[in-house]
Motif scaffolding. Structure first.
Motif, PDB file in Angstrom:
ATOM      1  N   PRO A  49       0.807  -1.228   0.000  1.00 18.22           N
ATOM      2  CA  PRO A  49       0.000   0.000   0.000  1.00 18.22           C
ATOM      3  C   PRO A  49       0.839   1.277   0.000  1.00 18.22           C
ATOM      4  CG  PRO A  49      -0.911  -1.578   1.544  1.00 18.22           C
ATOM      5  CD  PRO A  49       0.408  -2.124   1.106  1.00 18.22           C
ATOM      6  N   LEU A  50       2.028   1.238   0.624  1.00 21.95           N
ATOM      7  CA  LEU A  50       2.901   2.412   0.617  1.00 21.95           C
ATOM      8  C   LEU A  50       3.398   2.687  -0.797  1.00 21.95           C
ATOM      9  CD1 LEU A  50       4.595   4.603   2.051  1.00 21.95           C
ATOM     10  CD2 LEU A  50       6.378   2.853   2.363  1.00 21.95           C
ATOM     11  N   ILE A 199      -9.931  10.120  -6.445  1.00 23.94           N
ATOM     12  CA  ILE A 199     -10.677   9.026  -5.801  1.00 23.94           C
ATOM     13  C   ILE A 199      -9.712   7.908  -5.401  1.00 23.94           C
ATOM     14  CG2 ILE A 199     -12.393   7.206  -6.193  1.00 23.94           C
ATOM     15  CD1 ILE A 199     -13.853   9.314  -7.996  1.00 23.94           C
ATOM     16  N   CYS A 200      -8.744   7.621  -6.274  1.00 20.18           N
ATOM     17  CA  CYS A 200      -7.772   6.564  -5.971  1.00 20.18           C
ATOM     18  C   CYS A 200      -6.905   6.921  -4.760  1.00 20.18           C
ATOM     19  CB  CYS A 200      -6.869   6.319  -7.188  1.00 20.18           C
ATOM     20  SG  CYS A 200      -7.687   5.481  -8.563  1.00 20.18           S
ATOM     21  N   TRP A 201      -6.547   8.200  -4.631  1.00 17.86           N
ATOM     22  CA  TRP A 201      -5.622   8.598  -3.562  1.00 17.86           C
ATOM     23  C   TRP A 201      -6.178   8.292  -2.167  1.00 17.86           C
ATOM     24  CZ3 TRP A 201      -4.821  11.739   0.642  1.00 17.86           C
ATOM     25  CH2 TRP A 201      -3.498  11.976   1.008  1.00 17.86           C
ATOM     26  N   PRO A 202      -7.401   8.730  -1.817  1.00 15.82           N
ATOM     27  CA  PRO A 202      -7.912   8.390  -0.475  1.00 15.82           C
ATOM     28  C   PRO A 202      -8.161   6.896  -0.289  1.00 15.82           C
ATOM     29  CG  PRO A 202      -9.581   9.562  -1.757  1.00 15.82           C
ATOM     30  CD  PRO A 202      -8.313   9.636  -2.527  1.00 15.82           C
ATOM     31  N   MET A 203      -8.502   6.188  -1.363  1.00 20.01           N
ATOM     32  CA  MET A 203      -8.668   4.734  -1.256  1.00 20.01           C
ATOM     33  C   MET A 203      -7.335   4.080  -0.875  1.00 20.01           C
ATOM     34  SD  MET A 203     -11.139   3.779  -4.503  1.00 20.01           S
ATOM     35  CE  MET A 203     -10.996   2.007  -4.213  1.00 20.01           C
ATOM     36  N   GLY A 204      -6.281   4.535  -1.552  1.00 23.02           N
ATOM     37  CA  GLY A 204      -4.954   4.007  -1.229  1.00 23.02           C
ATOM     38  C   GLY A 204      -4.521   4.364   0.176  1.00 23.02           C
ATOM     39  N   LEU A 205      -4.849   5.590   0.626  1.00 24.78           N
ATOM     40  CA  LEU A 205      -4.488   6.031   1.979  1.00 24.78           C
ATOM     41  C   LEU A 205      -5.213   5.201   3.033  1.00 24.78           C
ATOM     42  CD1 LEU A 205      -2.946   8.067   3.726  1.00 24.78           C
ATOM     43  CD2 LEU A 205      -4.945   9.592   3.549  1.00 24.78           C
ATOM     44  N   PHE A 206      -6.498   4.888   2.780  1.00 28.95           N
ATOM     45  CA  PHE A 206      -7.282   4.092   3.719  1.00 28.95           C
ATOM     46  C   PHE A 206      -6.645   2.717   3.922  1.00 28.95           C
ATOM     47  CE2 PHE A 206     -10.637   0.908   4.443  1.00 28.95           C
ATOM     48  CZ  PHE A 206     -11.156   1.380   5.644  1.00 28.95           C
ATOM     49  N   VAL A 207      -6.226   2.079   2.831  1.00 26.47           N
ATOM     50  CA  VAL A 207      -5.592   0.756   2.931  1.00 26.47           C
ATOM     51  C   VAL A 207      -4.244   0.875   3.630  1.00 26.47           C
ATOM     52  CG1 VAL A 207      -4.680  -1.195   1.612  1.00 26.47           C
ATOM     53  CG2 VAL A 207      -6.797  -0.083   0.880  1.00 26.47           C
ATOM     54  N   LEU A 208      -3.518   1.969   3.361  1.00 23.70           N
ATOM     55  CA  LEU A 208      -2.195   2.155   3.965  1.00 23.70           C
ATOM     56  C   LEU A 208      -2.267   2.228   5.487  1.00 23.70           C
ATOM     57  CD1 LEU A 208       0.846   2.651   3.692  1.00 23.70           C
ATOM     58  CD2 LEU A 208       0.342   5.084   3.331  1.00 23.70           C
ATOM     59  N   PHE A 210      -3.796   0.434   7.461  1.00 22.42           N
ATOM     60  CA  PHE A 210      -3.739  -0.909   8.037  1.00 22.42           C
ATOM     61  C   PHE A 210      -2.346  -1.533   7.899  1.00 22.42           C
ATOM     62  CE2 PHE A 210      -8.191  -0.172   6.972  1.00 22.42           C
ATOM     63  CZ  PHE A 210      -8.827  -0.572   8.138  1.00 22.42           C
ATOM     64  N   TYR A 211      -1.498  -0.933   7.057  1.00 21.02           N
ATOM     65  CA  TYR A 211      -0.156  -1.473   6.825  1.00 21.02           C
ATOM     66  C   TYR A 211       0.891  -0.377   7.008  1.00 21.02           C
ATOM     67  CZ  TYR A 211      -2.781  -5.294   4.698  1.00 21.02           C
ATOM     68  OH  TYR A 211      -3.635  -6.331   4.473  1.00 21.02           O
ATOM     69  N   TRP A 212       0.632   0.535   7.941  1.00 22.88           N
ATOM     70  CA  TRP A 212       1.524   1.680   8.125  1.00 22.88           C
ATOM     71  C   TRP A 212       2.919   1.196   8.543  1.00 22.88           C
ATOM     72  CZ3 TRP A 212      -0.014   6.407   6.664  1.00 22.88           C
ATOM     73  CH2 TRP A 212       0.849   7.474   6.938  1.00 22.88           C
ATOM     74  N   PRO A 213       3.974   1.619   7.849  1.00 22.30           N
ATOM     75  CA  PRO A 213       5.323   1.140   8.181  1.00 22.30           C
ATOM     76  C   PRO A 213       5.791   1.673   9.536  1.00 22.30           C
ATOM     77  CG  PRO A 213       5.418   2.868   6.520  1.00 22.30           C
ATOM     78  CD  PRO A 213       3.967   2.545   6.708  1.00 22.30           C
ATOM     79  N   ASP A 214       6.601   0.890  10.215  1.00 23.84           N
ATOM     80  CA  ASP A 214       7.128   1.292  11.526  1.00 23.84           C
ATOM     81  C   ASP A 214       8.109   2.453  11.403  1.00 23.84           C
ATOM     82  OD1 ASP A 214       5.662  -0.705  12.784  1.00 23.84           O
ATOM     83  OD2 ASP A 214       7.244  -2.186  12.441  1.00 23.84           O
ATOM     84  N   ALA A 215       8.803   2.520  10.267  1.00 25.67           N
ATOM     85  CA  ALA A 215       9.789   3.594  10.059  1.00 25.67           C
ATOM     86  C   ALA A 215       9.789   3.978   8.586  1.00 25.67           C
ATOM     87  CB  ALA A 215      11.178   3.130  10.482  1.00 25.67           C
ATOM     88  N   LEU A 216      10.253   5.185   8.294  1.00 29.11           N
ATOM     89  CA  LEU A 216      10.368   5.631   6.912  1.00 29.11           C
ATOM     90  C   LEU A 216      11.403   4.783   6.177  1.00 29.11           C
ATOM     91  CD1 LEU A 216      10.319   9.530   7.213  1.00 29.11           C
ATOM     92  CD2 LEU A 216       8.567   8.075   6.178  1.00 29.11           C
ATOM     93  N   PRO A 217      11.197   4.539   4.890  1.00 26.19           N
ATOM     94  CA  PRO A 217      12.201   3.799   4.127  1.00 26.19           C
ATOM     95  C   PRO A 217      13.523   4.566   4.099  1.00 26.19           C
ATOM     96  CG  PRO A 217      10.133   4.005   2.901  1.00 26.19           C
ATOM     97  CD  PRO A 217      10.029   4.905   4.085  1.00 26.19           C
ATOM     98  N   PRO A 218      14.656   3.867   3.934  1.00 22.86           N
ATOM     99  CA  PRO A 218      15.950   4.563   3.835  1.00 22.86           C
ATOM    100  C   PRO A 218      15.996   5.446   2.589  1.00 22.86           C
ATOM    101  CG  PRO A 218      16.159   2.234   3.291  1.00 22.86           C
ATOM    102  CD  PRO A 218      14.788   2.419   3.841  1.00 22.86           C
ATOM    103  N   ALA A 219      17.009   6.311   2.528  1.00 21.07           N
ATOM    104  CA  ALA A 219      17.118   7.288   1.445  1.00 21.07           C
ATOM    105  C   ALA A 219      17.118   6.617   0.071  1.00 21.07           C
ATOM    106  CB  ALA A 219      18.386   8.123   1.626  1.00 21.07           C
ATOM    107  N   ILE A 222      13.640   5.705  -0.871  1.00 16.65           N
ATOM    108  CA  ILE A 222      12.847   6.884  -1.218  1.00 16.65           C
ATOM    109  C   ILE A 222      13.142   7.333  -2.639  1.00 16.65           C
ATOM    110  CG2 ILE A 222      12.475   9.340  -0.680  1.00 16.65           C
ATOM    111  CD1 ILE A 222      12.922   8.611   2.270  1.00 16.65           C
ATOM    112  N   VAL A 223      14.430   7.270  -3.015  1.00 16.98           N
ATOM    113  CA  VAL A 223      14.818   7.619  -4.393  1.00 16.98           C
ATOM    114  C   VAL A 223      14.160   6.669  -5.382  1.00 16.98           C
ATOM    115  CG1 VAL A 223      16.745   7.712  -6.024  1.00 16.98           C
ATOM    116  CG2 VAL A 223      16.997   8.691  -3.734  1.00 16.98           C
ATOM    117  N   GLU A 224      14.168   5.370  -5.062  1.00 18.22           N
ATOM    118  CA  GLU A 224      13.557   4.383  -5.952  1.00 18.22           C
ATOM    119  C   GLU A 224      12.038   4.566  -6.016  1.00 18.22           C
ATOM    120  OE1 GLU A 224      13.601  -0.463  -6.787  1.00 18.22           O
ATOM    121  OE2 GLU A 224      14.673   0.375  -5.069  1.00 18.22           O
ATOM    122  N   LEU A 225      11.428   4.887  -4.870  1.00 17.97           N
ATOM    123  CA  LEU A 225       9.992   5.162  -4.858  1.00 17.97           C
ATOM    124  C   LEU A 225       9.664   6.367  -5.743  1.00 17.97           C
ATOM    125  CD1 LEU A 225       9.264   4.619  -1.066  1.00 17.97           C
ATOM    126  CD2 LEU A 225       8.062   3.441  -2.925  1.00 17.97           C
TER     127      LEU A 225
END
Length: 305
Positions: A49-50, A199-208, A210-219, A222-225
């Protein structure tokens, strides 16, 4: 200038437009295949979801920018708005199911199953659009379904969970295509793009949530994202440019080029090669899809016999 010269010049310009449109389209498909490859790599280390949310965030920014730059009105009539909301919801389901499916499936097989969407359109068209479907079209669908079974191969190595998620994504994308056809000439294309994004953005946020990451991804992540989101945005822009030069129906058979790129990227980056049975299934799906598009293009004179 003689009439023959004028015709020759007109034909030359038409060929130039066609080649330009095909070039943009092939670049778009390659970029979108790269998006899928990056997404598959990212979902192996990040919540799906992220990854989906990053893609939607870039699309939202792009959609708002397009609306403002082109001064397209945000307001649409109530009847069209309902269809736009339904279309956006279906597109949201595509993203929510597609990204997790990449965790379970090799890229080539995942792309092939997603390409069942044009065949699912044939099944749903009578119900959604009231269109008549011929026996030949139903046979094409049956061929595609056999191809799907060869890829999934119940009891084989391909994940049934991933296959199920990808089939839901393909069915939802088929609904998106049908609703897009229904909205043609009723709303501006940028409006379709904008409403789908918001419409897709809030749907994706709602699912996220439930799967919220414990920490931000490394740098590096983030570049790859960011690169993945950029590939998605660039692919959409290239598609828009392609459709300015050549009708979407004319470019439809070239869509299967993305499957070839997906198989190549799957081998290069993930060392995953489809089995002979999967290759046979892909061939059946591609053949079934082309049997639906090429006869139409021949009838309209786009492809010469």
């Amino acid at each position: 200038m003689s009439q023959m010269k004028q015709q020759a010049v007109g034909m030359h310009q038409q060929q130039g437009q066609f080649l330009k449109g095909c070039a943009f389209f092939l670049c778009a498909l390659s970029t979108l295949a790269a998006l899928d490859a990056l997404a598959k790599d990212l979902v192996s280390r990040n919540p799906a979801p992220l990854v989906n949310m990053v893609r939607y965030s870039v699309v939202v920014l792009m959609a708002i920018t397009m609306m403002l730059v082109k001064r397209v009105p945000f307001r649409v009539e109530v009847a069209e708005r309902r269809l736009l909301i339904l279309r956006g919801f279906c597109l949201g389901i595509v993203g929510i199911c597609f990204m997790p499916a990449l965790i379970y499936l090799p890229l080539g097989e995942a792309t092939a199953l997603y390409f069942l969407a044009p065949l699912i359109v044939v099944i749903l068209a009578p119900m959604v659009l009231g269109e008549h479907v011929t026996i030949k079209q139903y046979l094409a669908v049956l061929t595609g379904l056999i191809g799907m079974l060869l890829i999934v191969n119940p009891g084989g190595e391909i994940s049934l969970i991933g296959s199920g998620l990808m089939l839901i994504a393909a069915t939802s994308f088929a609904m998106v295509q049908l609703l897009t056809r229904k909205l043609t000439h009723r709303v501006i294309s940028e409006q379709q793009f904008f409403y789908a994004a918001i419409i897709c953005w809030p749907m994706g946020l709602f699912v996220l949530f439930f799967y919220w990451p414990d920490a931000l991804p490394p740098a590096s992540e983030i570049v790859e994202l960011g690169l993945m989101g950029f590939c998605g945005a660039l692919g959409q822009y290239l598609l828009i440019f392609a459709f300015k030069f050549v009708p979407a129906s004319t470019l439809a058979p070239i869509n299967y080029f993305q499957l070839i790129v997906a198989v190549i990227l799957s081998k290069i980056f993930f060392d995953q090669s489809p089995s002979l049975m999967s290759f046979a299934g892909m061939a059946l799906i591609v053949g079934a899809g082309l049997s639906l598009t090429l006869p139409m293009l021949i009838r309209t004179g786009v492809v010469k016999r």
